[in-house]
Design a protein around this motif. Structure first.
Motif, PDB file in Angstrom:
ATOM      1  N   VAL A  19      13.475  84.543  58.762  1.00  0.00           N
ATOM      2  CA  VAL A  19      13.170  83.422  57.844  1.00  0.00           C
ATOM      3  C   VAL A  19      11.880  84.032  56.902  1.00  0.00           C
ATOM      4  CG1 VAL A  19      11.947  81.039  57.708  1.00  0.00           C
ATOM      5  CG2 VAL A  19      13.809  81.547  59.279  1.00  0.00           C
ATOM      6  N   ARG A  20      12.220  83.826  55.507  1.00  0.00           N
ATOM      7  CA  ARG A  20      10.961  84.174  54.741  1.00  0.00           C
ATOM      8  C   ARG A  20       9.869  83.310  54.850  1.00  0.00           C
ATOM      9  NH1 ARG A  20      11.096  80.641  50.450  1.00  0.00           N
ATOM     10  NH2 ARG A  20      13.286  79.586  50.331  1.00  0.00           N
ATOM     11  N   PRO A  21       8.510  83.675  54.903  1.00  0.00           N
ATOM     12  CA  PRO A  21       7.272  82.943  54.661  1.00  0.00           C
ATOM     13  C   PRO A  21       7.098  82.081  53.632  1.00  0.00           C
ATOM     14  CG  PRO A  21       6.864  85.227  54.521  1.00  0.00           C
ATOM     15  CD  PRO A  21       8.390  85.248  54.498  1.00  0.00           C
ATOM     16  N   GLY A  22       6.789  80.835  53.900  1.00  0.00           N
ATOM     17  CA  GLY A  22       6.294  80.178  52.696  1.00  0.00           C
ATOM     18  C   GLY A  22       7.143  79.213  52.088  1.00  0.00           C
ATOM     19  N   GLY A  23       7.147  78.269  51.259  1.00  0.00           N
ATOM     20  CA  GLY A  23       8.205  77.575  50.786  1.00  0.00           C
ATOM     21  C   GLY A  23       8.597  76.428  51.658  1.00  0.00           C
ATOM     22  N   ARG A  24       9.861  76.030  51.691  1.00  0.00           N
ATOM     23  CA  ARG A  24      10.577  74.956  52.349  1.00  0.00           C
ATOM     24  C   ARG A  24      10.437  75.604  53.756  1.00  0.00           C
ATOM     25  NH1 ARG A  24      15.273  73.632  54.840  1.00  0.00           N
ATOM     26  NH2 ARG A  24      15.753  71.631  54.925  1.00  0.00           N
ATOM     27  N   SER A  25      11.059  76.934  54.091  1.00  0.00           N
ATOM     28  CA  SER A  25      10.868  77.407  55.388  1.00  0.00           C
ATOM     29  C   SER A  25       9.674  77.036  56.013  1.00  0.00           C
ATOM     30  CB  SER A  25      11.300  78.708  55.583  1.00  0.00           C
ATOM     31  OG  SER A  25      12.732  78.938  55.190  1.00  0.00           O
ATOM     32  N   ALA A  26       8.627  77.284  55.685  1.00  0.00           N
ATOM     33  CA  ALA A  26       7.185  77.216  56.183  1.00  0.00           C
ATOM     34  C   ALA A  26       7.003  75.879  56.302  1.00  0.00           C
ATOM     35  CB  ALA A  26       6.155  77.609  55.383  1.00  0.00           C
ATOM     36  N   ARG A  27       7.421  74.831  55.562  1.00  0.00           N
ATOM     37  CA  ARG A  27       7.317  73.633  55.630  1.00  0.00           C
ATOM     38  C   ARG A  27       8.304  72.697  56.893  1.00  0.00           C
ATOM     39  NH1 ARG A  27       7.466  73.659  49.981  1.00  0.00           N
ATOM     40  NH2 ARG A  27       9.617  72.900  49.838  1.00  0.00           N
ATOM     41  N   VAL A  28       9.241  73.351  56.820  1.00  0.00           N
ATOM     42  CA  VAL A  28      10.096  73.004  57.884  1.00  0.00           C
ATOM     43  C   VAL A  28       9.640  73.384  59.258  1.00  0.00           C
ATOM     44  CG1 VAL A  28      12.670  73.359  59.011  1.00  0.00           C
ATOM     45  CG2 VAL A  28      12.324  72.693  56.670  1.00  0.00           C
ATOM     46  N   GLN A  29       9.066  74.850  59.384  1.00  0.00           N
ATOM     47  CA  GLN A  29       8.599  75.270  60.454  1.00  0.00           C
ATOM     48  C   GLN A  29       7.361  74.384  60.931  1.00  0.00           C
ATOM     49  OE1 GLN A  29       7.706  79.441  61.089  1.00  0.00           O
ATOM     50  NE2 GLN A  29       6.421  79.191  62.743  1.00  0.00           N
ATOM     51  N   VAL A  73      13.446  65.582  68.250  1.00  0.00           N
ATOM     52  CA  VAL A  73      12.478  66.627  67.545  1.00  0.00           C
ATOM     53  C   VAL A  73      12.995  66.416  66.088  1.00  0.00           C
ATOM     54  CG1 VAL A  73      11.767  68.942  67.077  1.00  0.00           C
ATOM     55  CG2 VAL A  73      11.863  68.197  69.413  1.00  0.00           C
ATOM     56  N   ALA A  74      14.176  66.650  65.588  1.00  0.00           N
ATOM     57  CA  ALA A  74      14.628  66.458  64.333  1.00  0.00           C
ATOM     58  C   ALA A  74      14.204  65.669  63.647  1.00  0.00           C
ATOM     59  CB  ALA A  74      16.143  67.116  64.334  1.00  0.00           C
ATOM     60  N   ALA A  75      14.380  64.050  64.237  1.00  0.00           N
ATOM     61  CA  ALA A  75      14.146  62.932  63.815  1.00  0.00           C
ATOM     62  C   ALA A  75      12.636  62.828  63.553  1.00  0.00           C
ATOM     63  CB  ALA A  75      14.569  61.909  64.731  1.00  0.00           C
ATOM     64  N   ARG A  76      12.090  63.259  64.208  1.00  0.00           N
ATOM     65  CA  ARG A  76      10.458  63.236  64.068  1.00  0.00           C
ATOM     66  C   ARG A  76      10.052  64.226  62.987  1.00  0.00           C
ATOM     67  NH1 ARG A  76       5.621  61.856  67.326  1.00  0.00           N
ATOM     68  NH2 ARG A  76       6.896  60.301  67.769  1.00  0.00           N
ATOM     69  N   ALA A  77      10.659  65.468  62.930  1.00  0.00           N
ATOM     70  CA  ALA A  77      10.208  66.451  61.874  1.00  0.00           C
ATOM     71  C   ALA A  77      10.631  66.015  60.596  1.00  0.00           C
ATOM     72  CB  ALA A  77      10.704  67.768  62.447  1.00  0.00           C
ATOM     73  N   GLY A  78      11.793  65.107  60.441  1.00  0.00           N
ATOM     74  CA  GLY A  78      12.506  64.788  59.100  1.00  0.00           C
ATOM     75  C   GLY A  78      13.492  65.785  58.647  1.00  0.00           C
ATOM     76  N   VAL A  79      14.062  66.515  59.671  1.00  0.00           N
ATOM     77  CA  VAL A  79      15.270  67.429  59.425  1.00  0.00           C
ATOM     78  C   VAL A  79      16.494  67.104  60.127  1.00  0.00           C
ATOM     79  CG1 VAL A  79      13.581  69.039  58.897  1.00  0.00           C
ATOM     80  CG2 VAL A  79      14.683  69.253  61.281  1.00  0.00           C
ATOM     81  N   THR A  80      17.632  67.800  59.901  1.00  0.00           N
ATOM     82  CA  THR A  80      18.713  67.240  60.707  1.00  0.00           C
ATOM     83  C   THR A  80      18.671  68.359  62.027  1.00  0.00           C
ATOM     84  OG1 THR A  80      20.006  69.066  59.318  1.00  0.00           O
ATOM     85  CG2 THR A  80      19.791  66.711  58.628  1.00  0.00           C
ATOM     86  N   PRO A  81      19.429  67.991  63.041  1.00  0.00           N
ATOM     87  CA  PRO A  81      19.397  68.590  64.041  1.00  0.00           C
ATOM     88  C   PRO A  81      20.147  70.154  63.651  1.00  0.00           C
ATOM     89  CG  PRO A  81      20.194  66.668  64.799  1.00  0.00           C
ATOM     90  CD  PRO A  81      20.113  66.578  63.256  1.00  0.00           C
ATOM     91  N   SER A  82      21.017  69.992  62.775  1.00  0.00           N
ATOM     92  CA  SER A  82      21.721  71.265  62.394  1.00  0.00           C
ATOM     93  C   SER A  82      20.668  72.399  61.953  1.00  0.00           C
ATOM     94  CB  SER A  82      22.974  71.178  61.560  1.00  0.00           C
ATOM     95  OG  SER A  82      22.331  70.640  60.393  1.00  0.00           O
ATOM     96  N   LEU A  97      13.385  77.214  70.335  1.00  0.00           N
ATOM     97  CA  LEU A  97      12.251  76.276  69.696  1.00  0.00           C
ATOM     98  C   LEU A  97      11.053  76.401  70.418  1.00  0.00           C
ATOM     99  CD1 LEU A  97      11.133  74.777  67.411  1.00  0.00           C
ATOM    100  CD2 LEU A  97      12.538  72.790  68.316  1.00  0.00           C
ATOM    101  N   LEU A  98      11.099  75.956  71.600  1.00  0.00           N
ATOM    102  CA  LEU A  98       9.936  75.732  72.382  1.00  0.00           C
ATOM    103  C   LEU A  98       9.128  77.330  72.687  1.00  0.00           C
ATOM    104  CD1 LEU A  98      11.210  73.535  75.398  1.00  0.00           C
ATOM    105  CD2 LEU A  98       9.857  72.882  73.306  1.00  0.00           C
ATOM    106  N   SER A  99      10.080  78.307  72.588  1.00  0.00           N
ATOM    107  CA  SER A  99       9.260  79.580  72.776  1.00  0.00           C
ATOM    108  C   SER A  99       8.577  79.937  71.446  1.00  0.00           C
ATOM    109  CB  SER A  99      10.344  80.553  72.946  1.00  0.00           C
ATOM    110  OG  SER A  99      10.087  81.916  73.018  1.00  0.00           O
ATOM    111  N   ASP A 100       9.220  79.567  70.385  1.00  0.00           N
ATOM    112  CA  ASP A 100       8.446  79.797  68.930  1.00  0.00           C
ATOM    113  C   ASP A 100       7.468  79.178  69.239  1.00  0.00           C
ATOM    114  OD1 ASP A 100       8.717  81.225  66.582  1.00  0.00           O
ATOM    115  OD2 ASP A 100       9.275  78.985  65.422  1.00  0.00           O
ATOM    116  N   VAL A 101       7.375  77.786  69.145  1.00  0.00           N
ATOM    117  CA  VAL A 101       5.905  76.944  69.573  1.00  0.00           C
ATOM    118  C   VAL A 101       5.051  77.675  70.271  1.00  0.00           C
ATOM    119  CG1 VAL A 101       5.167  74.514  69.950  1.00  0.00           C
ATOM    120  CG2 VAL A 101       7.241  74.991  68.659  1.00  0.00           C
TER     121      VAL A 101
END
Length: 188
Positions: free
Chosen positions: A7-17, A41-50, A62-66
């Motif tokens: 994943v590239r840093p910044g932009g939408r990817s950074a906001r999603v993360q 988690v997806a619902a709370r974050a405002g993204v789709t599960p996919s 995901l938990l590992s990344d967090v």
């Protein structure tokens, strides 16, 4: 290559993360870790599960990344004026944070969702960076200092083993003994 590293840093990817990480932390605080699911988690974050599945693969990754993000040091190690006292202060703080229930949970999560070892490597790099700062300060004071790998092997590794497998009786005296075994006993 891990999904996380592509994943590239910044932009939408950074906001999603950022929003997904925040959602995990909030939901974990509200409902407990056992209640977490990708759809929740997806619902709370405002993204789709996919979006989560595509980026992280599954809940454990995901938990590992967090967890890796939570294990990142927020400040430089304390500068106490000498190699021994800098290492002691750092080792005591490291031991206290990592041996606390939250620290052990982050370590477990970081390792369990880490199929390629990159998260473990990142956690090790955090410790190495902190130790490097301490050793650079010592060099600036013209103190004789061991190498980063030696500190990792003789101070960090034994602490991590005890934290993970024998956590009873860990205290600041244990951290100080490890440092003394590396740099010698304190002069009086």
């Amino acid at each position: 290559m891990s999904r996380k590293t592509m994943v590239r840093p910044g932009g939408r990817s950074a906001r999603v993360q950022a929003s997904v990480h925040a959602a995990v932390r909030e939901l974990e605080a509200e409902a407990g870790r056992e209640a977490l699911t990708v759809p929740l988690v997806a619902a709370r974050a405002g993204v789709t599960p996919s979006t989560i599945y595509r980026r992280w693969g599954d809940l454990q990754e995901l938990l590992s990344d967090v967890a890796v993000e939570r294990l990142r040091p927020e400040t430089e190690p304390q500068d106490t004026g000498s190699l021994r006292s800098d290492l002691e202060a750092w080792a005591e703080q490291f031991l206290e944070e990592m041996s606390a229930p939250a620290g052990r949970a982050y370590i477990r999560d970081a390792l369990l969702g880490d199929p390629d070892g990159s998260n473990a490597g990142q956690c090790s790099a955090y410790a190495a960076e902190q130790i490097g700062v301490i050793l650079d300060r010592a060099a600036g004071r013209e103190e004789k200092a061991p190498g980063v790998d030696t500190v990792l092997d003789r101070v960090v590794a034994p602490m991590m083993y005890r934290i993970l497998f024998r956590p009873q009786g860990l205290d600041t005296a244990y951290a100080r003994r490890l440092v003394a075994g590396l740099v010698g006993p304190a002069s009086r």
